[in-house]
Design an enzyme around this catalytic site. Structure first.
Site, PDB file in Angstrom:
ATOM      1  N   ASP A   9       0.833  -1.205   0.000  1.00 43.32           N
ATOM      2  CA  ASP A   9       0.000   0.000   0.000  1.00 43.32           C
ATOM      3  C   ASP A   9       0.867   1.254   0.000  1.00 43.32           C
ATOM      4  O   ASP A   9       1.949   1.258   0.592  1.00 43.32           O
ATOM      5  CB  ASP A   9      -0.895  -0.028   1.252  1.00 43.32           C
ATOM      6  CG  ASP A   9      -2.154   0.783   1.050  1.00 43.32           C
ATOM      7  OD1 ASP A   9      -2.322   1.367  -0.045  1.00 43.32           O
ATOM      8  OD2 ASP A   9      -2.962   0.849   1.982  1.00 43.32           O
ATOM      9  N   HIS A  40       2.614   3.200  -9.117  1.00 44.08           N
ATOM     10  CA  HIS A  40       2.500   1.750  -9.314  1.00 44.08           C
ATOM     11  C   HIS A  40       3.762   1.202  -9.988  1.00 44.08           C
ATOM     12  O   HIS A  40       4.202   0.099  -9.684  1.00 44.08           O
ATOM     13  CB  HIS A  40       1.253   1.406 -10.126  1.00 44.08           C
ATOM     14  CG  HIS A  40      -0.033   1.762  -9.422  1.00 44.08           C
ATOM     15  ND1 HIS A  40      -0.239   1.483  -8.089  1.00 44.08           N
ATOM     16  CD2 HIS A  40      -1.160   2.381  -9.856  1.00 44.08           C
ATOM     17  CE1 HIS A  40      -1.455   1.912  -7.739  1.00 44.08           C
ATOM     18  NE2 HIS A  40      -2.024   2.463  -8.797  1.00 44.08           N
ATOM     19  N   LEU A  78      11.418 -20.426  -4.251  1.00 48.72           N
ATOM     20  CA  LEU A  78      10.415 -19.520  -3.680  1.00 48.72           C
ATOM     21  C   LEU A  78       9.109 -19.706  -4.434  1.00 48.72           C
ATOM     22  O   LEU A  78       9.108 -19.778  -5.664  1.00 48.72           O
ATOM     23  CB  LEU A  78      10.883 -18.053  -3.814  1.00 48.72           C
ATOM     24  CG  LEU A  78       9.902 -16.988  -3.302  1.00 48.72           C
ATOM     25  CD1 LEU A  78       9.844 -16.993  -1.767  1.00 48.72           C
ATOM     26  CD2 LEU A  78      10.287 -15.587  -3.779  1.00 48.72           C
TER      27      LEU A  78
HETATM   28  C1  IPE Z   1      -1.495   0.044  -3.497  1.00 49.55           C
HETATM   29  O1  IPE Z   1      -1.258   1.399  -3.624  1.00 49.55           O
HETATM   30  C2  IPE Z   1      -1.441  -0.718  -4.771  1.00 49.55           C
HETATM   31  C3  IPE Z   1      -2.690  -1.170  -5.408  1.00 49.55           C
HETATM   32  C4  IPE Z   1      -3.887  -1.235  -4.910  1.00 49.55           C
HETATM   33  C5  IPE Z   1      -2.508  -1.621  -6.775  1.00 49.55           C
HETATM   34  P1  IPE Z   1      -2.472   2.390  -3.584  1.00 49.55           P
HETATM   35  O2  IPE Z   1      -2.904   2.656  -4.983  1.00 49.55           O
HETATM   36  O3  IPE Z   1      -3.541   1.874  -2.686  1.00 49.55           O
HETATM   37  O4  IPE Z   1      -1.801   3.684  -2.970  1.00 49.55           O
HETATM   38  P2  IPE Z   1      -2.487   4.776  -2.017  1.00 49.55           P
HETATM   39  O5  IPE Z   1      -3.202   4.066  -0.909  1.00 49.55           O
HETATM   40  O6  IPE Z   1      -3.423   5.569  -2.871  1.00 49.55           O
HETATM   41  O7  IPE Z   1      -1.334   5.582  -1.527  1.00 49.55           O
HETATM   42 MG    MG Z   2      -4.157   2.227  -0.786  1.00 48.98          MG
END
Ligand code: IPE
Ligand code: MG
Length: 230
Positions: free
Chosen positions: A2, A19, A113
């Site tokens: 996250d 991402h 793994l």
């Molecule tokens: C997590 O990062 C990744 C996915 C859900 C793909 P977020 O997209 O939830 O990032 P924040 O929470 O907005 O910072």
């Molecule tokens: Mg998030």
């Protein structure tokens, strides 16, 4: 995993850039997991509820998954990393499903793994679907249920117990992840955003895990000895 969006926002960049940086952190985690003693690493990449995000972000994520699976398959096969995508496949783009199938086939022999990536995954949906498959005639057991759960989620093996669950970015929730498998998981929360999560951070989490005393509902070892003596 996250915090990708916040990591990008802090730099004034689009969420997808976060991402992309998150994918680099995945590479680091995969590289470091075996030396830290992990036999299985499961990454929560896209939840059943992430469909609520704007279509452009969802499509961008799927493109990213496809790109990285294509780029990493051979390297993973060489390093003995078995890739297994868990979750539903019926709502994913056909191209991604094809990529998933060829990646899984190409890395099936990996023994160093088991890298599981959860895509379109919802623990509660999985539990409901597994429950629907329980035979009415046979006395059901946890083992049988774990096998059914593995089946509905396309798992390479029966649902393994989670030892350590790490959540980044300061959030302290399970968010519908591996609810059955986390029955006795040790939980570890860190304020680090996922793209900033390094091998050292993984090491710190594993170290914290090693300090935990796991009793699984029983007594501590020393107390058990005393109890046995009286
Ligand atoms: C997590 O990062 C990744 C996915 C859900 C793909 P977020 O997209 O939830 O990032 P924040 O929470 O907005 O910072
Ligand atoms: Mg998030």
């Amino acid at each position: 995993m996250d915090g990708n969006g916040r990591w990008a926002a802090a730099r004034g960049w689009p969420r997808l850039a976060g991402h992309r940086a998150g994918a680099e952190a995945v590479r680091r985690a995969v590289e470091n997991a075996p030396r830290l003693g992990a036999g299985t690493l499961t990454l929560y990449a896209f939840s059943g509820d992430n469909w609520k995000r704007p279509p452009a972000e969802v499509q961008g994520l799927f493109r990213l998954f496809e790109e990285h699976l294509r780029a990493e398959t051979r390297k993973c096969a060489e390093k003995g990393i078995r890739i297994n995508i868990i979750g539903r496949r019926d709502r994913l783009p056909r191209r991604l499903v094809t990529m998933i199938e060829s990646t899984e086939a190409a890395t099936a022999g990996g023994r160093n793994l088991l890298l599981r990536i959860a895509i379109d995954y919802s623990a509660r949906d999985s539990i409901v679907r597994a429950a629907q498959r329980l035979p009415r005639t046979k006395a059901s057991s946890r083992e049988l249920f774990s096998r059914l759960l593995a089946e509905v989620d396309h798992c390479a093996a029966a649902a393994p117990e989670v030892d350590l669950l790490i959540r980044t970015s300061g959030e302290q929730r399970l968010s519908d992840f591996l609810l059955w498998e986390c029955a006795y998981a040790e939980l570890y929360f860190t304020p680090k955003l996922w793209p900033d999560f390094t091998g050292k951070d993984l090491e710190a989490a594993v170290e914290a895990f090693r300090q935990r005393e796991r009793r699984f509902g029983a007594l501590r070892t020393s107390a058990a000895v005393v109890a046995a003596a009286v």
